[in-house]
Design a protein around this motif. Structure first.
Motif, PDB file in Angstrom:
ATOM      1  N   GLU A 122       0.950  -1.727   0.030  1.00  0.00           N
ATOM      2  CA  GLU A 122       0.082   0.059  -0.039  1.00  0.00           C
ATOM      3  C   GLU A 122       1.239   1.410  -0.245  1.00  0.00           C
ATOM      4  O   GLU A 122       0.325   2.014  -0.507  1.00  0.00           O
ATOM      5  N   ASP A 152      -8.002   1.872  -2.900  1.00  0.00           N
ATOM      6  CA  ASP A 152      -8.911   2.570  -3.175  1.00  0.00           C
ATOM      7  C   ASP A 152      -9.554   1.228  -4.859  1.00  0.00           C
ATOM      8  O   ASP A 152     -11.206   1.834  -4.537  1.00  0.00           O
ATOM      9  N   ASP A 153      -8.542   1.808  -5.805  1.00  0.00           N
ATOM     10  CA  ASP A 153      -8.987   1.519  -6.824  1.00  0.00           C
ATOM     11  C   ASP A 153      -8.588   0.354  -7.621  1.00  0.00           C
ATOM     12  O   ASP A 153      -8.196  -0.321  -8.489  1.00  0.00           O
ATOM     13  N   LEU A 154      -8.430  -0.823  -6.681  1.00  0.00           N
ATOM     14  CA  LEU A 154      -7.569  -1.960  -7.018  1.00  0.00           C
ATOM     15  C   LEU A 154      -7.966  -3.041  -7.749  1.00  0.00           C
ATOM     16  O   LEU A 154      -6.977  -3.215  -8.745  1.00  0.00           O
ATOM     17  N   ALA A 156      -9.905  -1.584 -10.913  1.00  0.00           N
ATOM     18  CA  ALA A 156      -9.430  -1.015 -11.901  1.00  0.00           C
ATOM     19  C   ALA A 156      -7.946  -1.245 -11.990  1.00  0.00           C
ATOM     20  O   ALA A 156      -7.701  -1.341 -12.995  1.00  0.00           O
ATOM     21  N   MET A 157      -7.380  -1.322 -11.150  1.00  0.00           N
ATOM     22  CA  MET A 157      -5.273  -1.409 -10.894  1.00  0.00           C
ATOM     23  C   MET A 157      -4.786  -2.598 -11.381  1.00  0.00           C
ATOM     24  O   MET A 157      -3.983  -2.446 -12.360  1.00  0.00           O
ATOM     25  N   GLN A 159      -6.747  -4.524 -13.078  1.00  0.00           N
ATOM     26  CA  GLN A 159      -7.459  -5.059 -14.835  1.00  0.00           C
ATOM     27  C   GLN A 159      -6.636  -4.234 -15.464  1.00  0.00           C
ATOM     28  O   GLN A 159      -5.800  -4.141 -16.918  1.00  0.00           O
ATOM     29  N   GLU A 182     -11.453  -1.674   3.951  1.00  0.00           N
ATOM     30  CA  GLU A 182     -10.328  -3.386   2.802  1.00  0.00           C
ATOM     31  C   GLU A 182     -11.004  -4.511   2.749  1.00  0.00           C
ATOM     32  O   GLU A 182     -10.488  -4.970   1.519  1.00  0.00           O
ATOM     33  N   ILE A 185     -13.167  -3.916  -0.148  1.00  0.00           N
ATOM     34  CA  ILE A 185     -12.275  -4.463  -1.846  1.00  0.00           C
ATOM     35  C   ILE A 185     -12.102  -5.436  -1.905  1.00  0.00           C
ATOM     36  O   ILE A 185     -11.916  -6.042  -3.474  1.00  0.00           O
ATOM     37  N   GLN A 188     -14.374  -7.627  -3.398  1.00  0.00           N
ATOM     38  CA  GLN A 188     -14.345  -7.325  -4.739  1.00  0.00           C
ATOM     39  C   GLN A 188     -13.622  -8.272  -5.492  1.00  0.00           C
ATOM     40  O   GLN A 188     -13.880  -8.771  -6.758  1.00  0.00           O
TER      41      GLN A 188
END
Length: 291
Positions: A122, A152-154, A156-157, A159, A182, A185, A188
């Protein structure tokens, strides 16, 4: 909270206090002292790992240790800020056969080809701690540790990274406890079957990676309890009687804590185990996994 631990024990590394600390290029062969550990050694090299620069020192017995470059060093008794040398020299071989993680170092000095796989953490402090304990292992394995500044954008990162069998992705997450942001996320990510065999996200239960350092290593009974209305790191430094007003103070406070970490025995098992699992995941197809 045990109040026996404070600035007098940690050493006074407060930037700008008393006198200007001069910058000193980390030239190979220069003999310096790291103030918190008392380690005295000659500079072997400066290298970049985990998003930061570290300086490798060799003592008179041939033992080596790595420290984050910057403040907290003495040259002929004078405080200095170590900076990267403009003329880096070839590294000298290490004589130690054990790394800080407890694994056996390989005797070969041949460079390892970097993998496409990545190890995400992180923040910078997470990267510095992983580097200090597992840095030698990870360099032998060709694995890069990268701080990503939060998760927060894990999804998308991940991908965007595009993990696959030859480019696995391991992610270490702070404060992975039931009900936390956490955890939601990470759930997901784990629900996406597309990444089932190529992405592994694990975490430790601590509010911040600082807490993965055993209190005993710092000379305290336990980490202080900080009110939720106070930023945790600043609250901790305030409880220790250390400067806590800005990011520079936080960076110096972390350096004091990191200096007390000698090897894997100074870290909590719940942190050690997760890092080892992530490294195993990234190297599970290797035929010669390090000892």
């Amino acid at each position: 909270m045990n109040t026996q631990w404070g600035p007098s024990d940690l050493g006074d590394l407060r930037a700008g206090q008393g006198r200007q600390i001069r910058q000193q290029p980390a030239e190979s062969g220069l003999v310096i002292e790291e103030t918190e550990s008392g380690w005295v050694g000659a500079i072997l090299r400066v290298e970049k790992a985990g998003g930061m620069h570290v300086v490798v020192l060799e003592d008179r017995h041939g033992k080596t240790r790595s420290f984050p470059l910057g403040f907290g060093f003495l040259l002929e008794g004078e405080p200095v800020e170590l900076t990267p040398s403009a003329t880096p020299k070839a590294p000298r071989p290490s004589t130690s056969n054990r790394t800080a993680s407890g694994s056996r170092a390989r005797s070969s000095q041949q460079a390892t080809v970097a993998r496409a796989a990545k190890f995400w953490v992180e923040g910078t402090h997470d990267a510095e701690l992983v580097e200090k304990i597992w840095g030698e292992d990870l360099r032998e394995l060709g694995i890069a540790v990268e701080p990503i500044g939060g998760i927060d954008d894990l999804p998308a990162m991940i991908q965007a990274f595009g993990p696959h069998r030859q480019a696995r992705l391991a992610v270490l997450v702070d404060h992975l406890v039931p009900g936390s942001k956490e955890t939601r996320i990470v759930e997901q990510v784990r629900a996406n079957r597309q990444w089932a065999d190529t992405v592994l996200v694990l975490g430790h239960p601590y509010v911040d990676v600082w807490q993965s350092v055993k209190p005993k290593a710092l000379g305290i009974a336990a980490w202080p309890s900080i009110d939720r209305s106070v930023e945790w790191k600043r609250g901790v430094l305030q409880a220790f009687g250390l400067p806590h007003g800005n990011q520079r103070d936080i960076a110096h406070g972390w350096k004091l804590i990191l200096a007390r970490v000698r090897n894997y025995a100074d870290l909590e098992p719940s942190f050690l185990g997760r890092v080892e699992e992530l490294i195993d995941f990234l190297t599970q197809d290797d035929e010669d996994r390090y000892a």
